[in-house]
Design a protein around this motif. Sequence first.
Motif, mmCIF file in Angstrom:
data_model
loop_
_atom_site.group_PDB
_atom_site.id
_atom_site.type_symbol
_atom_site.label_atom_id
_atom_site.label_comp_id
_atom_site.label_asym_id
_atom_site.label_seq_id
_atom_site.Cartn_x
_atom_site.Cartn_y
_atom_site.Cartn_z
ATOM 1 N N HIS A 416 49.270 39.556 25.390
ATOM 2 C CA HIS A 416 48.204 39.675 24.407
ATOM 3 C C HIS A 416 46.871 39.344 25.085
ATOM 4 O O HIS A 416 46.700 38.291 25.667
ATOM 5 C CB HIS A 416 48.468 38.697 23.257
ATOM 6 N N GLY A 417 45.937 40.276 25.026
ATOM 7 C CA GLY A 417 44.653 40.092 25.693
ATOM 8 C C GLY A 417 44.502 40.897 26.968
ATOM 9 O O GLY A 417 43.418 40.964 27.540
ATOM 10 N N ASP A 418 45.602 41.538 27.418
ATOM 11 C CA ASP A 418 45.562 42.319 28.659
ATOM 12 C C ASP A 418 45.366 43.814 28.402
ATOM 13 O O ASP A 418 45.516 44.626 29.307
ATOM 14 C CB ASP A 418 46.865 42.137 29.449
ATOM 15 N N GLU A 419 45.041 44.193 27.165
ATOM 16 C CA GLU A 419 44.991 45.601 26.808
ATOM 17 C C GLU A 419 43.944 46.369 27.609
ATOM 18 O O GLU A 419 44.115 47.552 27.907
ATOM 19 C CB GLU A 419 44.696 45.773 25.314
ATOM 20 N N GLY A 420 42.842 45.696 27.943
ATOM 21 C CA GLY A 420 41.781 46.361 28.690
ATOM 22 C C GLY A 420 42.253 46.863 30.035
ATOM 23 O O GLY A 420 41.904 47.971 30.455
ATOM 24 N N VAL A 421 43.064 46.067 30.729
ATOM 25 C CA VAL A 421 43.590 46.476 32.037
ATOM 26 C C VAL A 421 44.515 47.678 31.867
ATOM 27 O O VAL A 421 44.448 48.644 32.636
ATOM 28 C CB VAL A 421 44.331 45.307 32.720
ATOM 29 N N ILE A 477 33.953 44.637 34.272
ATOM 30 C CA ILE A 477 34.407 43.420 34.936
ATOM 31 C C ILE A 477 35.749 43.006 34.347
ATOM 32 O O ILE A 477 35.841 42.677 33.159
ATOM 33 C CB ILE A 477 33.386 42.270 34.770
ATOM 34 N N PHE A 478 36.794 43.052 35.167
ATOM 35 C CA PHE A 478 38.130 42.655 34.737
ATOM 36 C C PHE A 478 38.712 41.685 35.751
ATOM 37 O O PHE A 478 38.426 41.772 36.958
ATOM 38 C CB PHE A 478 39.064 43.871 34.651
ATOM 39 N N ASP A 479 39.536 40.776 35.255
ATOM 40 C CA ASP A 479 40.294 39.902 36.134
ATOM 41 C C ASP A 479 41.599 40.622 36.478
ATOM 42 O O ASP A 479 42.565 40.588 35.723
ATOM 43 C CB ASP A 479 40.576 38.569 35.435
ATOM 44 N N LEU A 480 41.602 41.300 37.622
ATOM 45 C CA LEU A 480 42.763 42.104 38.007
ATOM 46 C C LEU A 480 43.806 41.318 38.787
ATOM 47 O O LEU A 480 44.905 41.824 39.019
ATOM 48 C CB LEU A 480 42.312 43.299 38.860
ATOM 49 N N ALA A 481 43.477 40.086 39.171
ATOM 50 C CA ALA A 481 44.340 39.339 40.094
ATOM 51 C C ALA A 481 45.769 39.202 39.587
ATOM 52 O O ALA A 481 46.727 39.425 40.331
ATOM 53 C CB ALA A 481 43.734 37.959 40.363
ATOM 54 N N LYS A 482 45.942 38.858 38.301
ATOM 55 C CA LYS A 482 47.299 38.656 37.800
ATOM 56 C C LYS A 482 48.027 39.974 37.549
ATOM 57 O O LYS A 482 49.213 39.983 37.234
ATOM 58 C CB LYS A 482 47.266 37.818 36.519
ATOM 59 N N HIS A 483 47.315 41.099 37.695
ATOM 60 C CA HIS A 483 47.925 42.422 37.528
ATOM 61 C C HIS A 483 47.945 43.187 38.858
ATOM 62 O O HIS A 483 48.057 44.406 38.872
ATOM 63 C CB HIS A 483 47.137 43.239 36.503
ATOM 64 N N LYS A 484 47.846 42.455 39.942
ATOM 65 C CA LYS A 484 47.652 43.089 41.246
ATOM 66 C C LYS A 484 48.728 44.127 41.554
ATOM 67 O O LYS A 484 48.418 45.254 41.970
ATOM 68 C CB LYS A 484 47.628 42.013 42.338
#
Length: 525
Positions: A416-421, A477-484
Amino acid sequence: MNKIYLPIIISVALAAGVIMGNFFNVFSGNQTFISKSSHKNKLNRLMDFIESDYVDNVNTDSIVDLTVNNILEKLDPHSVYIAKEDMRQVAQSMKGDFVGIGVNFYMYKDSVAIIKPVPQGPSDKAGIKAGDRILFAGNDQLYGRKLPNDSLFSKLKGEEGSSIELTVYRKTEGKQFKVNVVRDIIPIKSVDAAVLLDNKTGYIKINRFAETTYEEFHKALLDLKSQGAESLMIDLRDNGGGYLEMAVDIADDLLQDDLVIVKTKNKRDREDITYSTDKGDFEKGKLYLLINENSASASEILAGAIQDNDRGTIVGRRSFGKGLVQREMPLGDGSAVRLTVARYYTPSGRSIQRSYAHGGDEYFNDFSKRYESGELYAADSIKIADTLKYKTLKGRTVYGGGGIIPDLFVPMEGKHGDEGVSMIMQSGFVSYFVFEELDKQRKEFESLNEKEVADKVLNTDKYYADFAKYLSDNGLIFDLAKHKHRVKFYIAAEFVKQLVNDTAYYKMVLREDNMIKAVLADEKK
């Protein structure tokens, strides 16, 4: 990008898909003729009065368009007006083909860049390659002008068999040349992919129900069966609908004889029932239909027919909930109205349509409510209308109230909250980024096979880092690290798509698809 706004952005994107799909959710039938009335005469007199005596010059066409739209807004969200300038595009999309030169392009910097020519299309046959730039179409300069897409399309399209001289720049060879391209019919596929996922499981992805959809589906089905497919997945995710007849024909291929496929009922309570025939080519064997919150109308007709007849398993998340039948009425000037004339019902009697009592805006923003309620992540958050219980052919309980509730729930990918990625990784940004990377080093990749291309991208963090910068440079701007891992995987798949073909792309991405994994796990039970 602030996460607070992501549900809104995704909601708008999904609503746009269903609104566009709404243009296509039509039912064939005789046109209704409008009789003369005092109300009609009143409008005509007003328009004549404005045109002849109003103090300023007025575009009366725009006033008429506004009036028609205001009237339709008082009805339901799927009764729509289609302006004459939009009709051609709408009709063409559902026709299944168009006449053109056969290229997938976009404006890169100041020029028309070819992402890929259509295989065996006019440009491909003329020798145009991925990465080429079209500088001139005849005498019309295309570069350095930042032309909108509709202007570009108008310069490249034409009559079937007509010829156009293109001036092309090929960056990999540093040369400019002219080539004649003979325009031809270019198919618009409604079946994106038909692949064998393992030795016995076939997969068919349908993006909409157009004129050629059943023909495409049937050909794909027979091909998969010839390869040994005993089980079948039909992917209807993000399919906003289309021609009812196409969904019925596909259902007929999957159901045994004399079963109800769909019912329609109009304002006079006239009920029309469509039954399956004896023509089915896949009446036995495991069957799975994949749906999500953007699967609408004809997609829901097909899913409802399969679920209510206990023919297969519906996998995914609750569908959109569009169960209204439209009929098109031309207005004489090239424009048209698609007016709701009946409701769809599944074989058990369920109405697919959800409530639109609070207006169109809230209706099309339903994704936000589903997001906030947690429905997209947990099956027990789906609102079920306990008072609307129905029975399938074998006595299972199913529920009305809008949309098709899946038999096997699969949440959205990520947390929940990762929809943007998720949205970004399936958007045009990935396609454009990969094209621009290839544009720098196309020769290094062109000699590689499918596996070598994927490995070259996956075995380094270079493209992952460059993509993060690419998004940042475009204001995202996205935090992609946890979705690498996932980001790298989708980038690699897009490289495969642009360098090899769509089939190779789907074979790759489906391995990481949670719904596909859920189906394959269910098959082993």
